[in-house]
Design an enzyme around this catalytic site. Structure first.
Site, PDB file in Angstrom:
ATOM      1  N   ASP A 142       0.907   3.227  -1.175  1.00 47.52           N
ATOM      2  CA  ASP A 142       1.374   1.797  -1.393  1.00 47.52           C
ATOM      3  C   ASP A 142       0.401   1.469  -2.333  1.00 47.52           C
ATOM      4  O   ASP A 142      -1.340   1.621  -2.008  1.00 47.52           O
ATOM      5  CB  ASP A 142       1.338   1.300   0.415  1.00 47.52           C
ATOM      6  CG  ASP A 142       1.249   0.237  -0.115  1.00 47.52           C
ATOM      7  OD1 ASP A 142       2.657  -0.403  -0.813  1.00 47.52           O
ATOM      8  OD2 ASP A 142       1.243  -1.128   1.128  1.00 47.52           O
ATOM      9  N   TYR A 144      -0.766  -2.142  -4.854  1.00 45.08           N
ATOM     10  CA  TYR A 144      -1.350  -3.635  -4.533  1.00 45.08           C
ATOM     11  C   TYR A 144      -1.129  -4.024  -5.912  1.00 45.08           C
ATOM     12  O   TYR A 144      -1.073  -4.237  -6.456  1.00 45.08           O
ATOM     13  CB  TYR A 144      -2.569  -3.410  -4.990  1.00 45.08           C
ATOM     14  CG  TYR A 144      -3.160  -4.528  -3.713  1.00 45.08           C
ATOM     15  CD1 TYR A 144      -2.655  -4.779  -3.158  1.00 45.08           C
ATOM     16  CD2 TYR A 144      -3.993  -4.950  -4.265  1.00 45.08           C
ATOM     17  CE1 TYR A 144      -3.713  -5.812  -2.452  1.00 45.08           C
ATOM     18  CE2 TYR A 144      -5.596  -5.672  -3.621  1.00 45.08           C
ATOM     19  CZ  TYR A 144      -4.893  -6.225  -2.904  1.00 45.08           C
ATOM     20  OH  TYR A 144      -5.577  -7.566  -2.663  1.00 45.08           O
ATOM     21  N   HIS A 149      -0.890 -11.794  -5.293  1.00 45.55           N
ATOM     22  CA  HIS A 149      -1.048 -11.313  -4.124  1.00 45.55           C
ATOM     23  C   HIS A 149      -2.363 -11.270  -4.189  1.00 45.55           C
ATOM     24  O   HIS A 149      -3.080 -11.186  -3.962  1.00 45.55           O
ATOM     25  CB  HIS A 149      -0.333 -10.176  -3.577  1.00 45.55           C
ATOM     26  CG  HIS A 149      -0.221  -9.541  -1.820  1.00 45.55           C
ATOM     27  ND1 HIS A 149      -0.013 -10.045  -0.967  1.00 45.55           N
ATOM     28  CD2 HIS A 149      -1.028  -8.564  -1.653  1.00 45.55           C
ATOM     29  CE1 HIS A 149      -0.586  -9.982  -0.596  1.00 45.55           C
ATOM     30  NE2 HIS A 149      -0.562  -8.556  -0.965  1.00 45.55           N
ATOM     31  N   ARG A 158     -13.313 -12.942  -0.660  1.00 49.51           N
ATOM     32  CA  ARG A 158     -14.149 -13.150  -1.782  1.00 49.51           C
ATOM     33  C   ARG A 158     -14.203 -14.147  -2.183  1.00 49.51           C
ATOM     34  O   ARG A 158     -13.469 -13.955  -3.591  1.00 49.51           O
ATOM     35  CB  ARG A 158     -14.310 -11.611  -2.338  1.00 49.51           C
ATOM     36  CG  ARG A 158     -14.617 -10.506  -1.838  1.00 49.51           C
ATOM     37  CD  ARG A 158     -14.606  -8.838  -2.307  1.00 49.51           C
ATOM     38  NE  ARG A 158     -13.265  -9.445  -3.064  1.00 49.51           N
ATOM     39  CZ  ARG A 158     -11.815  -8.767  -2.904  1.00 49.51           C
ATOM     40  NH1 ARG A 158     -11.932  -7.505  -1.987  1.00 49.51           N
ATOM     41  NH2 ARG A 158     -11.299  -9.176  -3.567  1.00 49.51           N
ATOM     42  N   GLU A 214       5.266  -8.256   5.575  1.00 50.45           N
ATOM     43  CA  GLU A 214       4.548  -6.944   3.604  1.00 50.45           C
ATOM     44  C   GLU A 214       5.935  -7.189   3.088  1.00 50.45           C
ATOM     45  O   GLU A 214       6.310  -6.252   3.078  1.00 50.45           O
ATOM     46  CB  GLU A 214       3.470  -6.862   3.335  1.00 50.45           C
ATOM     47  CG  GLU A 214       1.833  -7.410   3.546  1.00 50.45           C
ATOM     48  CD  GLU A 214       0.877  -6.173   3.000  1.00 50.45           C
ATOM     49  OE1 GLU A 214       1.303  -5.542   2.835  1.00 50.45           O
ATOM     50  OE2 GLU A 214      -0.154  -6.775   2.992  1.00 50.45           O
ATOM     51  N   GLN A 255      -7.139  -5.278  10.146  1.00 49.55           N
ATOM     52  CA  GLN A 255      -7.185  -5.086   8.830  1.00 49.55           C
ATOM     53  C   GLN A 255      -8.537  -5.471   8.345  1.00 49.55           C
ATOM     54  O   GLN A 255      -9.540  -4.824   7.571  1.00 49.55           O
ATOM     55  CB  GLN A 255      -6.364  -5.438   8.250  1.00 49.55           C
ATOM     56  CG  GLN A 255      -6.344  -5.148   6.305  1.00 49.55           C
ATOM     57  CD  GLN A 255      -5.719  -5.651   5.766  1.00 49.55           C
ATOM     58  OE1 GLN A 255      -3.945  -6.260   6.437  1.00 49.55           O
ATOM     59  NE2 GLN A 255      -5.531  -5.841   4.185  1.00 49.55           N
ATOM     60  N   TYR A 259     -11.323  -2.593   7.174  1.00 41.87           N
ATOM     61  CA  TYR A 259     -10.567  -2.199   5.729  1.00 41.87           C
ATOM     62  C   TYR A 259     -12.121  -1.637   5.021  1.00 41.87           C
ATOM     63  O   TYR A 259     -11.705  -1.063   3.685  1.00 41.87           O
ATOM     64  CB  TYR A 259      -9.732  -3.212   4.880  1.00 41.87           C
ATOM     65  CG  TYR A 259     -11.083  -4.178   4.252  1.00 41.87           C
ATOM     66  CD1 TYR A 259     -10.816  -4.336   2.608  1.00 41.87           C
ATOM     67  CD2 TYR A 259     -11.812  -5.225   5.035  1.00 41.87           C
ATOM     68  CE1 TYR A 259     -11.648  -5.112   2.555  1.00 41.87           C
ATOM     69  CE2 TYR A 259     -12.109  -6.165   4.318  1.00 41.87           C
ATOM     70  CZ  TYR A 259     -12.566  -6.140   3.029  1.00 41.87           C
ATOM     71  OH  TYR A 259     -13.162  -7.065   1.893  1.00 41.87           O
ATOM     72  N   LYS A 268      -2.402  -0.640   9.129  1.00 41.93           N
ATOM     73  CA  LYS A 268      -1.251  -0.423   8.084  1.00 41.93           C
ATOM     74  C   LYS A 268       0.001   0.408   8.493  1.00 41.93           C
ATOM     75  O   LYS A 268       1.184   0.246   8.253  1.00 41.93           O
ATOM     76  CB  LYS A 268      -1.905  -0.028   6.677  1.00 41.93           C
ATOM     77  CG  LYS A 268      -2.189  -1.018   5.895  1.00 41.93           C
ATOM     78  CD  LYS A 268      -1.274  -2.119   5.072  1.00 41.93           C
ATOM     79  CE  LYS A 268      -2.236  -3.032   4.947  1.00 41.93           C
ATOM     80  NZ  LYS A 268      -0.830  -4.565   3.781  1.00 41.93           N
ATOM     81  N   THR A 375       2.834  -6.058  -1.976  1.00 39.41           N
ATOM     82  CA  THR A 375       3.323  -6.723  -1.583  1.00 39.41           C
ATOM     83  C   THR A 375       3.393  -7.751  -3.489  1.00 39.41           C
ATOM     84  O   THR A 375       2.712  -8.296  -3.564  1.00 39.41           O
ATOM     85  CB  THR A 375       2.587  -7.780  -0.187  1.00 39.41           C
ATOM     86  OG1 THR A 375       1.921  -6.980   0.855  1.00 39.41           O
ATOM     87  CG2 THR A 375       2.753  -9.326  -0.301  1.00 39.41           C
TER      88      THR A 375
HETATM   89 CA    CA Z   1       1.128  -2.993   1.262  1.00 42.56          CA
END
Ligand code: CA
Length: 442
Positions: A142, A144, A149, A158, A214, A255, A259, A268, A375
């Site tokens: 997957d 990003y 997003h 952050r 997502e 998550q 993470y 996930k 996403t």
């Molecule tokens: Ca995803």
């Protein structure tokens, strides 16, 4: 124009109509210009690969006995006798393209009556068929690829540095879990796990309190590459078989606790839902467009990620939507409500760039591997592809027409992803639904 190129363009001709009447309706996802592949079974018959048209599925393997296929198309049709598309995908693009051309001719109103008479009994009404996972997924990665997003989510975690410095250089991804990729319609069990709210000192274990969807596009890998070899940006699309919808269900509380430092894990991998129809890049040809322009201050992609054809048309021009239906809406007879609408052109990286990057270290991709876009979120309100962004981590819940509100998903909520492509001078094509209901216990 060569004969084969002319034949290919004929499959996209907006004036072409089918003798399958339901394929000519203006709102169908599956006009004769689409012809996506799917895996289906009926009653006790073993699963096989078919092609969707209107509200019917062509039993391609059975059609071999009608002597309708020749050459490469026959090779592809033989592979349609299997219970997954892996073999068909592994053949590369040419056989499935040839099959698509010949099927389009036979399904056209211009086909000979005798041919129609032979093919008509091989149509399976979609409502009689069970649609299955298109392929045995060897690996699922997957990405990003939406900068919007990544920025929106980064800002929550952050605030000082929403987008990490590598983002505009490297297509970021993580290796997901292939075993839990499921087909549309499969119930999704709310996962349990460790979660710790910022206000809590220690984590607890229990059902996720922040279950999210997502909205993503998935790309199915076709012909693979040998371990140690790379895939150039110009070759990349020849290694991609087609596109589907993908819901990368995410437990946000799990998550945020797990993470760091290695990325997504149990938040996930409890379920990732794909739509059953695989729309080919051939069907998407009229809708190709450049991805949204990058900011003038952004770096140019490094040369291995920069290809002329990809720059000109690496975006797929799809409108992507999320629809939600709660248990109460179902009970009271209300339809699902659309909660977002975005465009795949808002992605920062194309599938060709993602695949090329994935194999740039010699990693071998295999037929049936699944690549998620990440996403798909746009820059504007209403175009964000998950509740985390829309509700700002449940701080601003959405209010549904019946007065219910949602920060994250509740049990019995049904999430339906949809996608379609349309433009002047082309026939609209769609992807079918990618649906799942959240269940508390199974
Ligand atoms: Ca995803």
């Amino acid at each position: 124009m060569s004969d084969s190129l002319a034949a290919f363009h004929a499959t996209l001709d907006p004036s072409r109509r089918s003798w399958v009447e339901s394929a000519n309706e203006t709102d169908t996802d599956f006009p004769i210009q689409n012809l996506p592949f799917c895996v289906f079974s009926r009653e006790t018959e073993s699963p096989r690969v078919g092609v969707a048209i209107g509200d019917q599925i062509v039993d391609v393997f059975a059609a071999i006995s009608c002597d309708v296929f020749t050459g490469d198309a026959l090779e592809a049709a033989r592979a349609c006798g299997e219970a997954t598309m892996n073999t068909l995908m592994s053949l590369g693009r040419a056989p499935s393209r040839a099959l698509r051309i010949q099927l389009s001719d036979w399904l056209s109103v211009d086909a000979a009556d005798a041919m129609r008479a032979r093919l008509e009994p091989l149509l399976v009404p979609m409502h009689e068929a069970r649609l299955l996972l298109p392929a045995t997924v060897g690996d699922y990665t997957d990405f990003y690829a939406s900068v919007h997003h990544a920025t929106n989510v980064g800002r929550m975690f952050r605030p000082d540095q929403p987008l990490l410095p590598n983002y505009k250089w490297v297509p970021i991804g993580y290796h997901g879990r292939a075993s839990s990729v499921v087909v549309s319609g499969t119930p999704v069990k709310r996962p349990a796990g460790q979660r710790k709210a910022p206000t809590e000192d220690t984590p607890t274990v229990g059902p996720s309190r922040s279950l999210d969807y997502e909205l993503e596009l998935g790309a199915w890998v076709g012909k693979g590459n040998t371990l140690g070899d790379t895939i150039s940006i110009d070759e990349a699309e020849a290694h991609l078989f087609g596109v589907c919808l993908l819901n990368d269900w995410s437990a946000r509380d799990l998550q945020s606790w797990e993470y760091q430092p290695l990325g997504p894990f149990l938040a996930k991998n409890f379920a990732s839902t794909v739509s059953p129809f695989v729309v080919t890049f051939d069907a998407l040809e009229p809708f190709r467009a450049p991805l949204a322009p990058r900011a003038a201050s952004d770096p140019e992609p490094l040369p291995y990620l920069s290809g002329e054809r990809d720059l000109a048309g690496g975006g797929l021009g799809l409108t992507l939507e999320v629809w939600l239906r709660t248990a109460r809406m179902r009970d009271e007879g209300h339809d699902a409500v659309r909660i977002s609408r975005g465009s795949s052109l808002d992605l920062y990286w194309s599938f060709a760039q993602m695949l090329t990057h994935h194999a740039s270290n010699g990693c071998n991709m295999r037929a049936g591997d699944l690549i998620g876009s990440g996403t798909v979120s746009g820059p504007l309100p209403g175009s964000q592809g998950c509740l985390l962004e829309i509700t700002k981590r449940a701080a601003e819940p959405i209010v549904l027409p019946n007065g219910e509100s949602r920060g994250f998903l509740e049990n019995s909520d049904e999430v339906v992803l949809r996608a379609f492509a349309e433009r002047e001078g082309a026939v609209r094509i769609g992807f079918g639904a990618c649906a799942g209901v959240v269940v508390g216990k199974v």
